[in-house]
Design a protein around this motif. Sequence first.
Motif, PDB file in Angstrom:
ATOM      1  N   PRO A   2       0.753  -0.882   0.237  1.00  0.00           N
ATOM      2  CA  PRO A   2      -0.080  -0.202   0.059  1.00  0.00           C
ATOM      3  C   PRO A   2       0.822   0.923  -0.170  1.00  0.00           C
ATOM      4  CG  PRO A   2      -0.050  -1.275   2.475  1.00  0.00           C
ATOM      5  CD  PRO A   2       1.104  -1.968   1.531  1.00  0.00           C
ATOM      6  N   LEU A   3       0.263   2.661  -0.721  1.00  0.00           N
ATOM      7  CA  LEU A   3       1.249   2.829  -1.166  1.00  0.00           C
ATOM      8  C   LEU A   3       1.211   4.392   0.700  1.00  0.00           C
ATOM      9  CD1 LEU A   3       0.267   4.637  -4.231  1.00  0.00           C
ATOM     10  CD2 LEU A   3       2.131   3.890  -3.407  1.00  0.00           C
ATOM     11  N   ASP A   4       0.393   4.587   1.720  1.00  0.00           N
ATOM     12  CA  ASP A   4      -0.019   4.813   3.160  1.00  0.00           C
ATOM     13  C   ASP A   4      -0.106   4.212   3.483  1.00  0.00           C
ATOM     14  OD1 ASP A   4      -1.070   6.419   4.949  1.00  0.00           O
ATOM     15  OD2 ASP A   4      -2.957   7.232   3.865  1.00  0.00           O
ATOM     16  N   ARG A   5       0.488   3.983   5.099  1.00  0.00           N
ATOM     17  CA  ARG A   5       0.816   2.937   5.996  1.00  0.00           C
ATOM     18  C   ARG A   5       0.215   3.254   6.702  1.00  0.00           C
ATOM     19  NH1 ARG A   5       4.003   4.633  11.645  1.00  0.00           N
ATOM     20  NH2 ARG A   5       3.891   2.929  12.677  1.00  0.00           N
ATOM     21  N   ARG A   6      -1.139   4.193   6.855  1.00  0.00           N
ATOM     22  CA  ARG A   6      -2.406   4.301   7.460  1.00  0.00           C
ATOM     23  C   ARG A   6      -3.229   3.564   6.783  1.00  0.00           C
ATOM     24  NH1 ARG A   6      -2.481   9.717   8.149  1.00  0.00           N
ATOM     25  NH2 ARG A   6      -2.580   9.785   5.801  1.00  0.00           N
ATOM     26  N   ALA A   7      -3.472   2.719   5.867  1.00  0.00           N
ATOM     27  CA  ALA A   7      -4.160   1.749   4.925  1.00  0.00           C
ATOM     28  C   ALA A   7      -4.130   0.327   5.799  1.00  0.00           C
ATOM     29  CB  ALA A   7      -4.329   1.761   3.830  1.00  0.00           C
ATOM     30  N   GLY A   8      -2.325  -0.496   5.956  1.00  0.00           N
ATOM     31  CA  GLY A   8      -2.202  -1.403   6.300  1.00  0.00           C
ATOM     32  C   GLY A   8      -1.953  -2.757   5.024  1.00  0.00           C
ATOM     33  N   GLY A   9      -2.304  -3.628   5.020  1.00  0.00           N
ATOM     34  CA  GLY A   9      -2.412  -4.900   4.105  1.00  0.00           C
ATOM     35  C   GLY A   9      -0.651  -4.922   4.202  1.00  0.00           C
ATOM     36  N   PHE A  10       0.578  -4.438   4.618  1.00  0.00           N
ATOM     37  CA  PHE A  10       1.349  -4.866   4.475  1.00  0.00           C
ATOM     38  C   PHE A  10       2.821  -5.511   4.601  1.00  0.00           C
ATOM     39  CE2 PHE A  10       1.466  -0.874   6.760  1.00  0.00           C
ATOM     40  CZ  PHE A  10       1.976  -0.989   7.681  1.00  0.00           C
ATOM     41  N   ILE A  11       1.557  -6.685   6.159  1.00  0.00           N
ATOM     42  CA  ILE A  11       2.221  -7.272   6.720  1.00  0.00           C
ATOM     43  C   ILE A  11       2.181  -8.329   5.807  1.00  0.00           C
ATOM     44  CG2 ILE A  11       2.655  -8.722   9.217  1.00  0.00           C
ATOM     45  CD1 ILE A  11       2.637  -6.127  10.344  1.00  0.00           C
ATOM     46  N   ALA A  12       2.019  -9.933   5.747  1.00  0.00           N
ATOM     47  CA  ALA A  12       1.882 -10.871   4.972  1.00  0.00           C
ATOM     48  C   ALA A  12       1.681 -11.786   6.031  1.00  0.00           C
ATOM     49  CB  ALA A  12       3.264 -11.616   4.547  1.00  0.00           C
ATOM     50  N   ARG A  13       0.574 -12.544   6.003  1.00  0.00           N
ATOM     51  CA  ARG A  13      -0.143 -13.322   6.884  1.00  0.00           C
ATOM     52  C   ARG A  13       0.783 -14.520   7.371  1.00  0.00           C
ATOM     53  NH1 ARG A  13      -5.612 -14.095   7.726  1.00  0.00           N
ATOM     54  NH2 ARG A  13      -5.346 -16.030   8.291  1.00  0.00           N
ATOM     55  N   GLY A  14       0.306 -14.978   8.389  1.00  0.00           N
ATOM     56  CA  GLY A  14       1.261 -16.022   8.699  1.00  0.00           C
ATOM     57  C   GLY A  14       2.471 -15.747   9.724  1.00  0.00           C
ATOM     58  N   VAL A  15       2.796 -13.932  10.219  1.00  0.00           N
ATOM     59  CA  VAL A  15       3.483 -13.534  10.857  1.00  0.00           C
ATOM     60  C   VAL A  15       3.030 -13.005  11.888  1.00  0.00           C
ATOM     61  CG1 VAL A  15       5.050 -11.052  11.242  1.00  0.00           C
ATOM     62  CG2 VAL A  15       5.153 -12.613   8.544  1.00  0.00           C
ATOM     63  N   ASP A  16       2.298 -12.989  12.401  1.00  0.00           N
ATOM     64  CA  ASP A  16       1.356 -12.095  13.333  1.00  0.00           C
ATOM     65  C   ASP A  16       0.127 -12.905  13.533  1.00  0.00           C
ATOM     66  OD1 ASP A  16      -0.018 -10.954  15.324  1.00  0.00           O
ATOM     67  OD2 ASP A  16       1.440  -9.539  15.161  1.00  0.00           O
ATOM     68  N   ALA A  17       0.394 -14.188  14.180  1.00  0.00           N
ATOM     69  CA  ALA A  17      -1.374 -14.850  15.003  1.00  0.00           C
ATOM     70  C   ALA A  17      -2.431 -13.898  15.309  1.00  0.00           C
ATOM     71  CB  ALA A  17      -0.778 -15.765  15.283  1.00  0.00           C
ATOM     72  N   GLU A  18      -2.595 -13.109  15.652  1.00  0.00           N
ATOM     73  CA  GLU A  18      -3.673 -11.628  16.429  1.00  0.00           C
ATOM     74  C   GLU A  18      -3.672 -10.633  14.971  1.00  0.00           C
ATOM     75  OE1 GLU A  18      -2.876  -9.668  20.315  1.00  0.00           O
ATOM     76  OE2 GLU A  18      -1.211 -10.831  20.501  1.00  0.00           O
ATOM     77  N   LEU A  19      -2.721 -10.388  14.428  1.00  0.00           N
ATOM     78  CA  LEU A  19      -2.584 -10.046  13.137  1.00  0.00           C
ATOM     79  C   LEU A  19      -3.983 -10.630  12.366  1.00  0.00           C
ATOM     80  CD1 LEU A  19      -3.642  -7.009  11.023  1.00  0.00           C
ATOM     81  CD2 LEU A  19      -0.723  -8.017  10.614  1.00  0.00           C
ATOM     82  N   ASP A  20      -3.268 -11.481  12.136  1.00  0.00           N
ATOM     83  CA  ASP A  20      -4.527 -12.465  11.346  1.00  0.00           C
ATOM     84  C   ASP A  20      -6.375 -12.936  12.154  1.00  0.00           C
ATOM     85  OD1 ASP A  20      -2.300 -13.167   9.830  1.00  0.00           O
ATOM     86  OD2 ASP A  20      -1.924 -14.784  10.885  1.00  0.00           O
ATOM     87  N   GLU A  21      -6.104 -13.146  13.218  1.00  0.00           N
ATOM     88  CA  GLU A  21      -7.301 -12.883  13.392  1.00  0.00           C
ATOM     89  C   GLU A  21      -8.261 -11.656  13.259  1.00  0.00           C
ATOM     90  OE1 GLU A  21     -10.066 -13.581  17.990  1.00  0.00           O
ATOM     91  OE2 GLU A  21      -8.022 -13.067  17.904  1.00  0.00           O
ATOM     92  N   ALA A  22      -7.406 -10.198  13.891  1.00  0.00           N
ATOM     93  CA  ALA A  22      -8.398  -9.303  13.646  1.00  0.00           C
ATOM     94  C   ALA A  22      -8.636  -9.394  12.254  1.00  0.00           C
ATOM     95  CB  ALA A  22      -7.152  -8.609  13.861  1.00  0.00           C
TER      96      ALA A  22
END
Length: 120
Positions: A2-22
């Motif tokens: 993403p071009l904007d950090r606030r848009a999110g979506g730049f950490i791949a699935r499987g890296v952070d379980a809490e992020l994946d759940e959210a």
Amino acid sequence: MPLDRRAGGFIARGVDAELDEASDLRDHSRKIVAGLQAKYVELAEVRQLKVKHNNYLGYFIEVAQAHGEKLLRPPFDATFTHRQTMADAMRFSTRELVELDARIASAAERALARETGDLR
């Protein structure tokens, strides 16, 4: 990326379980609620049971009046909590549904906080 950090979506699935759940709650909440509805249909033995949402009650279970009377009696009353009676329907909730509602409501904010490192 993403071009904007606030848009999110730049950490791949499987890296952070809490992020994946959210992210799953944010992106697939309809599918999750539909699965919960199927579980409650089987548990209550009521095919016409629907899980709905409004801004006042959040997520709730709605059944016809006749089926609602059944859910007020044991053993169903241990799971289903009566919320509202209307002319032709009754609304119920469960502890699981209340918790899911809160998690879905905050999922987008939690996912973005995990990605940006803003974990207040």
